[in-house]
Design a protein around this motif. Structure first.
Motif, PDB file in Angstrom:
ATOM      1  N   TYR A  89       0.122  17.056  -4.095  1.00  0.00           N
ATOM      2  CA  TYR A  89       1.233  16.247  -4.179  1.00  0.00           C
ATOM      3  C   TYR A  89       0.961  14.981  -3.327  1.00  0.00           C
ATOM      4  O   TYR A  89       1.077  13.776  -4.125  1.00  0.00           O
ATOM      5  CB  TYR A  89       2.503  16.987  -3.865  1.00  0.00           C
ATOM      6  N   ILE A  90       0.511  14.987  -2.177  1.00  0.00           N
ATOM      7  CA  ILE A  90       0.447  13.901  -1.406  1.00  0.00           C
ATOM      8  C   ILE A  90      -0.929  12.922  -2.136  1.00  0.00           C
ATOM      9  O   ILE A  90      -0.606  11.724  -2.182  1.00  0.00           O
ATOM     10  CB  ILE A  90       0.031  14.250  -0.037  1.00  0.00           C
ATOM     11  N   THR A  91      -1.987  13.610  -2.326  1.00  0.00           N
ATOM     12  CA  THR A  91      -3.080  12.860  -2.978  1.00  0.00           C
ATOM     13  C   THR A  91      -2.692  11.958  -4.218  1.00  0.00           C
ATOM     14  O   THR A  91      -2.882  10.929  -4.447  1.00  0.00           O
ATOM     15  CB  THR A  91      -4.095  13.832  -3.381  1.00  0.00           C
ATOM     16  N   SER A  92      -1.562  12.754  -4.965  1.00  0.00           N
ATOM     17  CA  SER A  92      -1.214  12.107  -6.247  1.00  0.00           C
ATOM     18  C   SER A  92      -0.402  10.870  -6.041  1.00  0.00           C
ATOM     19  O   SER A  92       0.144  10.096  -6.907  1.00  0.00           O
ATOM     20  CB  SER A  92      -0.581  13.214  -7.226  1.00  0.00           C
ATOM     21  N   HIS A  93       0.144  10.794  -4.880  1.00  0.00           N
ATOM     22  CA  HIS A  93       1.208   9.591  -4.465  1.00  0.00           C
ATOM     23  C   HIS A  93       0.354   8.530  -3.466  1.00  0.00           C
ATOM     24  O   HIS A  93       0.992   7.645  -2.724  1.00  0.00           O
ATOM     25  CB  HIS A  93       2.295  10.181  -3.697  1.00  0.00           C
ATOM     26  N   GLN A  94      -0.906   8.549  -3.479  1.00  0.00           N
ATOM     27  CA  GLN A  94      -1.454   7.549  -2.752  1.00  0.00           C
ATOM     28  C   GLN A  94      -1.207   6.069  -2.910  1.00  0.00           C
ATOM     29  O   GLN A  94      -0.831   5.427  -2.060  1.00  0.00           O
ATOM     30  CB  GLN A  94      -3.077   7.566  -2.779  1.00  0.00           C
ATOM     31  N   GLY A  95      -1.214   5.653  -4.086  1.00  0.00           N
ATOM     32  CA  GLY A  95      -0.585   4.350  -4.485  1.00  0.00           C
ATOM     33  C   GLY A  95       0.767   4.124  -3.846  1.00  0.00           C
ATOM     34  O   GLY A  95       0.932   2.992  -3.363  1.00  0.00           O
ATOM     35  N   GLN A  96       1.705   4.967  -4.257  1.00  0.00           N
ATOM     36  CA  GLN A  96       3.100   4.897  -3.582  1.00  0.00           C
ATOM     37  C   GLN A  96       3.071   4.711  -1.823  1.00  0.00           C
ATOM     38  O   GLN A  96       3.720   3.844  -1.519  1.00  0.00           O
ATOM     39  CB  GLN A  96       4.116   5.917  -4.077  1.00  0.00           C
ATOM     40  N   LEU A  97       2.336   5.635  -1.474  1.00  0.00           N
ATOM     41  CA  LEU A  97       2.341   5.606   0.090  1.00  0.00           C
ATOM     42  C   LEU A  97       1.999   4.314   0.562  1.00  0.00           C
ATOM     43  O   LEU A  97       2.681   3.738   1.603  1.00  0.00           O
ATOM     44  CB  LEU A  97       1.484   6.830   0.531  1.00  0.00           C
ATOM     45  N   SER A  98       1.018   3.707  -0.026  1.00  0.00           N
ATOM     46  CA  SER A  98       0.306   2.514   0.595  1.00  0.00           C
ATOM     47  C   SER A  98       1.480   1.212   0.153  1.00  0.00           C
ATOM     48  O   SER A  98       1.743   0.622   1.180  1.00  0.00           O
ATOM     49  CB  SER A  98      -0.766   2.010  -0.225  1.00  0.00           C
ATOM     50  N   GLN A  99       2.015   1.158  -0.876  1.00  0.00           N
ATOM     51  CA  GLN A  99       3.450   0.311  -1.338  1.00  0.00           C
ATOM     52  C   GLN A  99       4.330   0.668  -0.308  1.00  0.00           C
ATOM     53  O   GLN A  99       4.968  -0.416   0.306  1.00  0.00           O
ATOM     54  CB  GLN A  99       3.792   0.653  -2.752  1.00  0.00           C
ATOM     55  N   TRP A 100       4.676   1.827   0.046  1.00  0.00           N
ATOM     56  CA  TRP A 100       5.929   2.188   0.967  1.00  0.00           C
ATOM     57  C   TRP A 100       5.791   1.582   2.176  1.00  0.00           C
ATOM     58  O   TRP A 100       6.507   1.093   2.964  1.00  0.00           O
ATOM     59  CB  TRP A 100       6.516   3.538   0.926  1.00  0.00           C
ATOM     60  N   VAL A 101       4.494   1.775   2.749  1.00  0.00           N
ATOM     61  CA  VAL A 101       4.174   1.210   4.317  1.00  0.00           C
ATOM     62  C   VAL A 101       4.262  -0.179   4.277  1.00  0.00           C
ATOM     63  O   VAL A 101       4.655  -0.661   5.310  1.00  0.00           O
ATOM     64  CB  VAL A 101       2.767   1.839   4.656  1.00  0.00           C
ATOM     65  N   ASP A 102       3.663  -0.802   3.016  1.00  0.00           N
ATOM     66  CA  ASP A 102       3.735  -2.165   3.085  1.00  0.00           C
ATOM     67  C   ASP A 102       5.318  -2.667   3.269  1.00  0.00           C
ATOM     68  O   ASP A 102       5.652  -3.709   3.674  1.00  0.00           O
ATOM     69  CB  ASP A 102       3.104  -2.815   1.959  1.00  0.00           C
ATOM     70  N   GLU A 103       6.260  -1.968   2.330  1.00  0.00           N
ATOM     71  CA  GLU A 103       7.633  -2.396   2.291  1.00  0.00           C
ATOM     72  C   GLU A 103       8.068  -2.095   3.593  1.00  0.00           C
ATOM     73  O   GLU A 103       9.041  -3.065   4.033  1.00  0.00           O
ATOM     74  CB  GLU A 103       8.311  -1.524   1.161  1.00  0.00           C
ATOM     75  N   ILE A 104       7.922  -1.146   4.351  1.00  0.00           N
ATOM     76  CA  ILE A 104       8.506  -0.794   5.672  1.00  0.00           C
ATOM     77  C   ILE A 104       8.022  -1.970   6.503  1.00  0.00           C
ATOM     78  O   ILE A 104       8.995  -2.304   7.453  1.00  0.00           O
ATOM     79  CB  ILE A 104       8.129   0.466   6.149  1.00  0.00           C
ATOM     80  N   ASP A 105       6.733  -2.367   6.576  1.00  0.00           N
ATOM     81  CA  ASP A 105       6.128  -3.537   7.341  1.00  0.00           C
ATOM     82  C   ASP A 105       7.127  -4.618   7.262  1.00  0.00           C
ATOM     83  O   ASP A 105       7.380  -5.480   8.104  1.00  0.00           O
ATOM     84  CB  ASP A 105       4.995  -3.866   6.969  1.00  0.00           C
ATOM     85  N   LYS A 106       7.476  -4.903   5.947  1.00  0.00           N
ATOM     86  CA  LYS A 106       8.286  -6.284   5.673  1.00  0.00           C
ATOM     87  C   LYS A 106       9.825  -6.088   6.473  1.00  0.00           C
ATOM     88  O   LYS A 106      10.492  -7.018   6.831  1.00  0.00           O
ATOM     89  CB  LYS A 106       8.643  -6.552   4.358  1.00  0.00           C
ATOM     90  N   PHE A 107      10.607  -4.845   6.601  1.00  0.00           N
ATOM     91  CA  PHE A 107      11.796  -4.848   7.170  1.00  0.00           C
ATOM     92  C   PHE A 107      11.729  -4.380   8.608  1.00  0.00           C
ATOM     93  O   PHE A 107      12.757  -4.299   9.162  1.00  0.00           O
ATOM     94  CB  PHE A 107      12.716  -3.894   6.345  1.00  0.00           C
ATOM     95  N   SER A 108      10.569  -3.773   9.215  1.00  0.00           N
ATOM     96  CA  SER A 108      10.666  -3.285  10.791  1.00  0.00           C
ATOM     97  C   SER A 108      10.244  -4.303  11.461  1.00  0.00           C
ATOM     98  O   SER A 108       9.978  -5.284  11.317  1.00  0.00           O
ATOM     99  CB  SER A 108       9.799  -2.114  10.740  1.00  0.00           C
TER     100      SER A 108
END
Length: 92
Positions: A73-92
């Protein structure tokens, strides 16, 4: 002592980064993500556009908890994980 919004964002980012880099994780990590996201969602200083990303992460964690093969399940979400980390960087 509760974690600040910044600390919560950093912890969330750390867990998601680990999921992305290791392609594996635990149900306990998904539960932790769920708790952090819930806390951030009720925070009035978190902007609506951020809440939309948090909702996606919340769904990810819930589905991960219920997944029969969490690592896949985690492997299948690699693209989203990267995107979410980038988004968190923007607001943290």
């Amino acid at each position: 002592m509760p974690l600040s919004e910044k600390n919560q964002a950093e912890l969330l980012k750390d867990i998601l980064n680990n999921h992305q880099s290791d392609c594996c994780g635990s149900v306990a990590e998904c539960e932790q993500v769920e708790r952090i996201v819930k806390s951030l969602m009720v925070n009035s200083s978190v902007k609506e556009n951020v809440k939309a990303v948090l909702q996606e992460i919340y769904s990810y964690s819930q589905n991960g908890i219920n997944s029969s093969d969490l690592d896949q399940y985690i492997t299948s979400h690699q693209g989203q994980l990267s995107q979410w980390v980038d988004e968190i960087d923007k607001f943290s």
